[in-house]
Design a protein around this motif. Structure first.
Motif, mmCIF file in Angstrom:
data_model
loop_
_atom_site.group_PDB
_atom_site.id
_atom_site.type_symbol
_atom_site.label_atom_id
_atom_site.label_comp_id
_atom_site.label_asym_id
_atom_site.label_seq_id
_atom_site.Cartn_x
_atom_site.Cartn_y
_atom_site.Cartn_z
ATOM 1 N N LEU A 1 -9.160 3.175 -1.197
ATOM 2 C CA LEU A 1 -8.760 2.104 -0.291
ATOM 3 C C LEU A 1 -9.930 1.833 0.650
ATOM 4 N N MET B 1 6.015 11.454 2.485
ATOM 5 C CA MET B 1 4.946 10.466 2.703
ATOM 6 C C MET B 1 5.174 9.288 1.756
ATOM 7 N N LYS B 2 5.232 8.095 2.298
ATOM 8 C CA LYS B 2 5.584 6.942 1.473
ATOM 9 C C LYS B 2 4.458 6.523 0.515
ATOM 10 N N PRO B 3 3.245 6.271 1.010
ATOM 11 C CA PRO B 3 2.226 5.746 0.083
ATOM 12 C C PRO B 3 1.698 6.836 -0.845
ATOM 13 N N GLY C 1 -3.142 -5.483 6.120
ATOM 14 C CA GLY C 1 -2.169 -4.535 5.554
ATOM 15 C C GLY C 1 -0.725 -5.002 5.582
ATOM 16 N N GLN C 2 -0.485 -6.261 5.940
ATOM 17 C CA GLN C 2 0.912 -6.685 6.076
ATOM 18 C C GLN C 2 1.570 -6.986 4.725
ATOM 19 N N VAL D 1 0.200 -2.816 2.516
ATOM 20 C CA VAL D 1 0.834 -1.542 2.883
ATOM 21 C C VAL D 1 2.295 -1.465 2.410
ATOM 22 N N PRO D 2 3.094 -2.548 2.510
ATOM 23 C CA PRO D 2 4.409 -2.471 1.869
ATOM 24 C C PRO D 2 4.321 -2.134 0.379
ATOM 25 N N LEU E 1 -8.482 -3.268 2.088
ATOM 26 C CA LEU E 1 -7.383 -3.319 3.063
ATOM 27 C C LEU E 1 -7.803 -4.184 4.245
ATOM 28 N N ALA E 2 -7.109 -5.313 4.414
ATOM 29 C CA ALA E 2 -7.393 -6.175 5.573
ATOM 30 C C ALA E 2 -6.351 -5.861 6.648
ATOM 31 N N ARG F 1 -1.509 -8.525 13.339
ATOM 32 C CA ARG F 1 -2.250 -7.625 12.464
ATOM 33 C C ARG F 1 -2.755 -8.354 11.207
ATOM 34 N N LEU G 1 2.011 -0.428 -1.046
ATOM 35 C CA LEU G 1 1.662 0.999 -1.121
ATOM 36 C C LEU G 1 2.893 1.855 -0.812
ATOM 37 N N ASN G 2 3.639 1.444 0.223
ATOM 38 C CA ASN G 2 4.818 2.228 0.608
ATOM 39 C C ASN G 2 5.852 2.271 -0.516
ATOM 40 N N PHE G 3 5.942 1.194 -1.285
ATOM 41 C CA PHE G 3 6.842 1.175 -2.448
ATOM 42 C C PHE G 3 6.202 1.828 -3.677
ATOM 43 N N ILE H 1 3.613 -9.420 12.831
ATOM 44 C CA ILE H 1 2.882 -9.561 11.567
ATOM 45 C C ILE H 1 1.555 -10.278 11.831
#
Lengths: 292, 163
Positions: free
Chosen positions: A51, A1-3, A34-35, A38-39, A31-32, A109, A41-43, A106
């Motif tokens: 959130l 799981m990334k985040p 997420g563009q 979320v990156p 969180l609006a 969203r 968070l993923n990193f 992008i």
């Protein structure tokens, strides 16, 4: 799981969202679209305990005319702003800048308010809101306050919004008659963040004398740069090629952009001057009604 | 909440699952629903491989959480073909050699599915802009652009309902 693991909260009203932000403060992240978030968070560069997802709140995504102003709700999708007839008619500068943001997936969203709140130093929307003299409306459980772009953007990815505040809408003033505008940017590839971008507006009186001019740049500092003094040089006379050239020169001289692996400081300064000149020439043509 | 019970429609079928809130929609599709046609490249919104359609709009499924798909209508690459019969866009990719390794293809197909609905008679420049958010490391894009143009032609010759 990334985040990383987080507590996911889904308010269905603005009041509920503001109460959650009030309760959790710096521990929470809104969180609006997420563009950008979320990156991060993923990193795992961002690890919020809570959130607060704004996507199920109704009514934060409206685009409307209000007493001459344009009001754009923070959760309006960038694609909705891009395709809005109201925006195209009332705010051509914004309509011109929208397609330059990322890619269609992008913009489908990503939100108008999210891009401002993220405050990327090379993003398009901060410069557009600065050039238009827009008001950024922040709300917390305790009330509302309105900031100019210069007050709102305080540094690299940093705004004046408190952790308990939410950017809820942006108010753009009505465009005066005989006003032309232009947005231009240079980027490595279509859809990339700008190396340099410039948003300009220019208003003429019925004799063709410039009565107002604004120039705002992105990609040349930690926040959007509103080149007030340089723009003022155009006011009081016709926007001749020489006068426009002079504004471009002053804009370029006034900047101290950083160098990075994408472009040197010198290159950015030079491009900023050239883009300013081209954008003002186009805005002047449009103000005179010679082109759209 | 750490978990959320969701009800989501994927390719016309309703799924009810409980998901960990931090699970991306892409991981949910691939791992929980075993719909592995959606590919994951960069997992931060740059490459476009994971593009799917949510409520009619092409989006990156690596930048959405499955929890956010609650109540939504999702279309993935598995929803394009009718059994063994490829749809006109897929057929055009095959005809025009619009893929080599195929890793990026689901993302291109979903991006173009949305695009051709909005812009059924595109110019080459419009096609190139439409796919600018999808990366392909094999084809040089020429054949993808040719496939998209051919798909637009064949779809305009076919009634809408059969797409």
């Amino acid at each position: 799981m990334k985040p990383p693991r987080f507590d996911y909260l889904v308010p269905t009203s603005l009041d509920e969202a503001l109460a959650l932000l009030g309760q959790h403060g710096e521990e929470a992240k809104a969180l609006a679209g997420g563009q950008s978030l979320v990156p991060l968070l993923n990193f795992r560069l961002v690890r919020p305990a809570h959130l607060v997802d704004l996507n199920e709140i109704r009514g934060l995504d409206q685009i409307r005319a209000d007493d001459g102003h344009l009001v754009i709700g923070a959760m309006a999708r960038q694609r909705a702003v891009e395709t809005s007839t109201l925006i195209r008619e009332r705010c051509p500068l914004l309509a011109e800048a929208m397609p330059q943001i990322g890619h269609v997936q992008i913009r489908n969203r990503g939100t108008f308010g999210g891009s401002l709140a993220h405050a990327d130093p090379a993003a398009e929307l901060p410069a557009v809101v600065a050039a238009l003299g827009g008001e950024i409306v922040l709300q917390s459980a305790r009330g509302r306050r309105r900031l100019t772009a210069e007050q709102f953007f305080v540094g690299y990815l940093t705004t004046a919004a408190e952790p308990t505040e939410l950017l809820v809408e942006v108010k753009l003033p009505a465009t005066p008659r005989r006003t032309g505008s232009a947005f231009l940017e240079v980027s490595r590839r279509h859809g990339d963040f700008a190396l340099v971008g410039v948003a300009t507006t220019l208003t003429l009186d019925d004799r063709g004398v410039c009565t107002a001019c604004s120039v705002a740049l992105t990609g040349v500092g930690p926040t959007p740069v509103l080149a007030r003094d340089a723009a003022r040089a155009l006011v009081g006379g016709p926007p001749s090629p020489q006068a426009i050239e002079e504004v471009g020169r002053r804009v370029s001289q006034g900047l101290r952009p950083d160098s990075d692996l994408h472009a040197s400081s010198e290159y950015r300064k030079d491009v900023a001057g050239v883009l300013t000149r081209r954008a003002l020439a186009r805005a002047a043509e449009r103000a005179r009604g010679e082109s759209r | 909440m750490i978990e959320r019970a969701i009800r989501v429609t994927v390719n016309g079928r309703v799924y009810e699952r409980t998901v960990e809130a931090r699970k991306t929609l892409a991981d949910f599709l691939r791992d929980d629903l075993e719909l592995t046609g959606t590919h994951l490249g960069c997992e931060h919104g740059v490459c476009g491989a994971c593009t799917i359609i949510v409520d009619g709009a092409a989006v990156r499924s690596c930048l959405l959480f499955a929890a956010q798909a609650h109540g939504r209508d999702v279309q993935t690459v598995e929803g394009l073909a009718d059994g063994e019969t490829l749809n006109p866009l897929q057929e055009a990719f095959r005809e025009h050699h619009g893929l080599q390794c195929g890793f990026c293809t689901p993302g291109f197909l979903m991006t173009l599915t949305c695009f051709l609905r909005e812009c059924p008679d595109p110019s080459e420049a419009q096609i190139r802009e439409a796919i600018s958010g999808n990366l392909c490391r094999c084809t040089g894009y020429q054949n993808i652009v040719a496939a998209a143009a051919a798909a637009a032609r064949s779809m305009s010759a076919t009634p809408r309902s059969s797409r």
